[in-house]
Motif scaffolding. Structure first.
Motif, PDB file in Angstrom:
ATOM      1  N   LYS A  48      38.785  38.616  42.211  1.00  4.44           N
ATOM      2  CA  LYS A  48      38.256  37.663  41.227  1.00  4.44           C
ATOM      3  C   LYS A  48      36.806  37.272  41.538  1.00  4.44           C
ATOM      4  O   LYS A  48      36.160  36.618  40.724  1.00  4.44           O
ATOM      5  CB  LYS A  48      39.129  36.405  41.199  1.00  4.44           C
ATOM      6  CG  LYS A  48      40.553  36.644  40.742  1.00  4.44           C
ATOM      7  CD  LYS A  48      41.361  35.348  40.797  1.00  4.44           C
ATOM      8  CE  LYS A  48      42.799  35.557  40.357  1.00  4.44           C
ATOM      9  NZ  LYS A  48      43.580  34.305  40.448  1.00  4.44           N
ATOM     10  N   TYR A  49      36.344  37.649  42.700  1.00  3.91           N
ATOM     11  CA  TYR A  49      35.067  37.228  43.258  1.00  3.91           C
ATOM     12  C   TYR A  49      34.913  35.704  43.132  1.00  3.91           C
ATOM     13  O   TYR A  49      33.936  35.184  42.603  1.00  3.91           O
ATOM     14  CB  TYR A  49      33.873  37.944  42.632  1.00  3.91           C
ATOM     15  CG  TYR A  49      32.671  37.885  43.558  1.00  3.91           C
ATOM     16  CD1 TYR A  49      32.655  38.597  44.739  1.00  3.91           C
ATOM     17  CD2 TYR A  49      31.591  37.066  43.280  1.00  3.91           C
ATOM     18  CE1 TYR A  49      31.591  38.507  45.618  1.00  3.91           C
ATOM     19  CE2 TYR A  49      30.520  36.980  44.146  1.00  3.91           C
ATOM     20  CZ  TYR A  49      30.537  37.705  45.310  1.00  3.91           C
ATOM     21  OH  TYR A  49      29.479  37.601  46.184  1.00  3.91           O
ATOM     22  N   LYS A  81      36.966  30.348  47.212  1.00  3.89           N
ATOM     23  CA  LYS A  81      38.147  30.785  47.937  1.00  3.89           C
ATOM     24  C   LYS A  81      37.797  31.800  49.020  1.00  3.89           C
ATOM     25  O   LYS A  81      38.407  31.816  50.100  1.00  3.89           O
ATOM     26  CB  LYS A  81      39.169  31.376  46.958  1.00  3.89           C
ATOM     27  CG  LYS A  81      39.853  30.326  46.098  1.00  3.89           C
ATOM     28  CD  LYS A  81      40.935  30.939  45.227  1.00  3.89           C
ATOM     29  CE  LYS A  81      41.633  29.857  44.394  1.00  3.89           C
ATOM     30  NZ  LYS A  81      42.687  30.437  43.538  1.00  3.89           N
ATOM     31  N   LEU A  82      36.821  32.651  48.729  1.00 10.34           N
ATOM     32  CA  LEU A  82      36.379  33.620  49.739  1.00 10.34           C
ATOM     33  C   LEU A  82      35.849  32.900  50.983  1.00 10.34           C
ATOM     34  O   LEU A  82      36.166  33.272  52.118  1.00 10.34           O
ATOM     35  CB  LEU A  82      35.310  34.552  49.164  1.00 10.34           C
ATOM     36  CG  LEU A  82      35.797  35.663  48.232  1.00 10.34           C
ATOM     37  CD1 LEU A  82      34.621  36.344  47.554  1.00 10.34           C
ATOM     38  CD2 LEU A  82      36.623  36.679  49.006  1.00 10.34           C
ATOM     39  N   SER A 135      27.999  37.785  38.708  1.00  8.93           N
ATOM     40  CA  SER A 135      28.749  37.957  37.466  1.00  8.93           C
ATOM     41  C   SER A 135      29.137  39.420  37.258  1.00  8.93           C
ATOM     42  O   SER A 135      30.261  39.726  36.858  1.00  8.93           O
ATOM     43  CB  SER A 135      27.914  37.464  36.279  1.00  8.93           C
ATOM     44  OG  SER A 135      28.580  37.718  35.062  1.00  8.93           O
ATOM     45  N   PHE A 136      28.207  40.335  37.553  1.00 10.12           N
ATOM     46  CA  PHE A 136      28.509  41.770  37.427  1.00 10.12           C
ATOM     47  C   PHE A 136      29.611  42.174  38.396  1.00 10.12           C
ATOM     48  O   PHE A 136      30.568  42.873  38.029  1.00 10.12           O
ATOM     49  CB  PHE A 136      27.256  42.606  37.695  1.00 10.12           C
ATOM     50  CG  PHE A 136      27.546  44.073  37.821  1.00 10.12           C
ATOM     51  CD1 PHE A 136      27.697  44.862  36.698  1.00 10.12           C
ATOM     52  CD2 PHE A 136      27.699  44.667  39.073  1.00 10.12           C
ATOM     53  CE1 PHE A 136      27.995  46.218  36.807  1.00 10.12           C
ATOM     54  CE2 PHE A 136      27.995  46.009  39.191  1.00 10.12           C
ATOM     55  CZ  PHE A 136      28.139  46.787  38.061  1.00 10.12           C
ATOM     56  N   VAL A 137      29.490  41.747  39.651  1.00  6.03           N
ATOM     57  CA  VAL A 137      30.478  42.085  40.671  1.00  6.03           C
ATOM     58  C   VAL A 137      31.844  41.539  40.269  1.00  6.03           C
ATOM     59  O   VAL A 137      32.870  42.215  40.409  1.00  6.03           O
ATOM     60  CB  VAL A 137      30.051  41.520  42.048  1.00  6.03           C
ATOM     61  CG1 VAL A 137      31.182  41.670  43.065  1.00  6.03           C
ATOM     62  CG2 VAL A 137      28.793  42.224  42.541  1.00  6.03           C
ATOM     63  N   LYS A 188      37.312  42.674  38.927  1.00  4.97           N
ATOM     64  CA  LYS A 188      38.470  42.295  38.117  1.00  4.97           C
ATOM     65  C   LYS A 188      39.044  43.513  37.387  1.00  4.97           C
ATOM     66  O   LYS A 188      40.273  43.675  37.268  1.00  4.97           O
ATOM     67  CB  LYS A 188      38.088  41.220  37.119  1.00  4.97           C
ATOM     68  CG  LYS A 188      39.267  40.681  36.317  1.00  4.97           C
ATOM     69  CD  LYS A 188      38.835  39.549  35.382  1.00  4.97           C
ATOM     70  CE  LYS A 188      40.023  39.012  34.599  1.00  4.97           C
ATOM     71  NZ  LYS A 188      39.615  37.916  33.675  1.00  4.97           N
ATOM     72  N   LYS A 189      38.164  44.402  36.941  1.00  2.00           N
ATOM     73  CA  LYS A 189      38.597  45.549  36.145  1.00  2.00           C
ATOM     74  C   LYS A 189      39.026  46.739  36.993  1.00  2.00           C
ATOM     75  O   LYS A 189      39.997  47.445  36.669  1.00  2.00           O
ATOM     76  CB  LYS A 189      37.456  45.981  35.212  1.00  2.00           C
ATOM     77  CG  LYS A 189      37.858  47.047  34.199  1.00  2.00           C
ATOM     78  CD  LYS A 189      36.742  47.281  33.195  1.00  2.00           C
ATOM     79  CE  LYS A 189      37.160  48.279  32.125  1.00  2.00           C
ATOM     80  NZ  LYS A 189      36.093  48.503  31.129  1.00  2.00           N
TER      81      LYS A 189
END
Length: 282
Positions: free
Chosen positions: A132-133, A137-138, A157-159, A164-165
């Motif tokens: 979820k990046y 939490k990380l 945002s890109f990461v 996620k995908k």
């Protein structure tokens, strides 16, 4: 006249000398010796062996079947992970024929103790946050705060979208040492955006050179636009990487003690490797 007499004498002697041997060989109750190798078979040629009668010395020969391949050692071409079978090959040292075999994919580890269950839950929480990046939490999974994209909002945002995908992971091994140290082995598949990031660095550096603009927010947005552009333009590549997560129990919680390069690449779509190599080249 003397020459003719000499010829007939020689002829008679030869007949007397050889004809009895032939008769003896035909009439001999042969006592054969052991078969002896004349030359060995190989994987592409027949060998031969022979034996002789102990009484009349009559010989026999026979062909040997084609031999086995002279296989070399197995060479590992690809180790098995959670997403691919392992692949090994070996080569015949005589004819060059190649033989190959595969080993099965690795499966998710099954825990058998309370400590292993605790470690697996903590490692799974970290990997779920990585997919979820989720930066908050990380951060909570580490003993010390790791270097993440706190300020690079657009790149993060890109990461996040990519992970996620595309990001998939399987915990294949857990080794607990004592009561407070553990190593978790993970197979991870993710989008490798190395080329996308590399080209975006090139464009961003040129933008700074051309405009003189060094505002971090503007540059982050500019680079993000380049990343989105090249992500659509380039064919997507995916990498499968195996890495270890070293953990330590602090109080009642298991924390990650180091943020390795392999972990960074897996979580950030190879951003860090691309960044390092681009600016080393420059």
């Amino acid at each position: 006249m003397k020459k003719k007499i000499g010829f007939w004498i020689v002829l008679i002697v030869c007949l007397l000398a050889f004809c009895p041997m032939q008769v003896r060989a035909e009439e001999c109750q042969h006592e054969w010796g052991e078969w002896e190798i004349m030359y060995d078979s190989t994987c592409n040629t027949h060998g031969a062996e022979s034996r002789y009668c102990k009484l009349c010395w009559l010989g026999q020969e026979r062909e040997l079947p084609i031999g086995d391949h002279c296989w070399g050692e197995w060479e590992c071409i690809r180790k098995a992970d959670a997403f691919r079978t392992g692949y090994y090959k070996r080569e015949c040292e005589c004819c060059g024929k190649v033989n190959s075999k595969t080993t099965p994919k690795l499966k998710s580890v099954k825990t058998t103790t309370k400590l292993e269950n605790e470690v697996k839950r903590s490692a799974t929480a970290f990997l779920a946050a990585a997919k979820k990046y989720d930066v908050k939490k990380l951060k909570s999974c580490f003993r010390k705060k790791p270097s993440l994209f706190y300020s690079k909002k657009y790149i993060a945002s890109f990461v996040r979208k990519s992970n996620k995908k595309y990001m998939k992971y399987v915990i294949t091994s857990i080794k607990v040492k004592g009561k407070k140290d553990a190593t978790v082995t993970v197979s991870c598949k993710y989008q490798n955006a190395y080329d996308i990031f590399y080209q975006s660095f090139f464009d961003t550096v040129n933008y700074i050179t051309d405009t003189g603009n060094t505002n971090s927010y503007v540059l982050d947005k500019y680079q993000y636009d380049r990343v989105v552009k090249y992500n659509k333009k380039y064919k997507k590549h995916f990498t499968i990487k195996t890495f270890d997560i070293n953990m330590k129990k602090i109080g009642k919680k298991w924390k990650i003690t180091s943020f390795t390069k392999k972990m960074k690449d897996a979580i950030h779509c190879n951003y860090q490797s691309s960044y390092n190599e681009y600016f080393e080249d420059v």
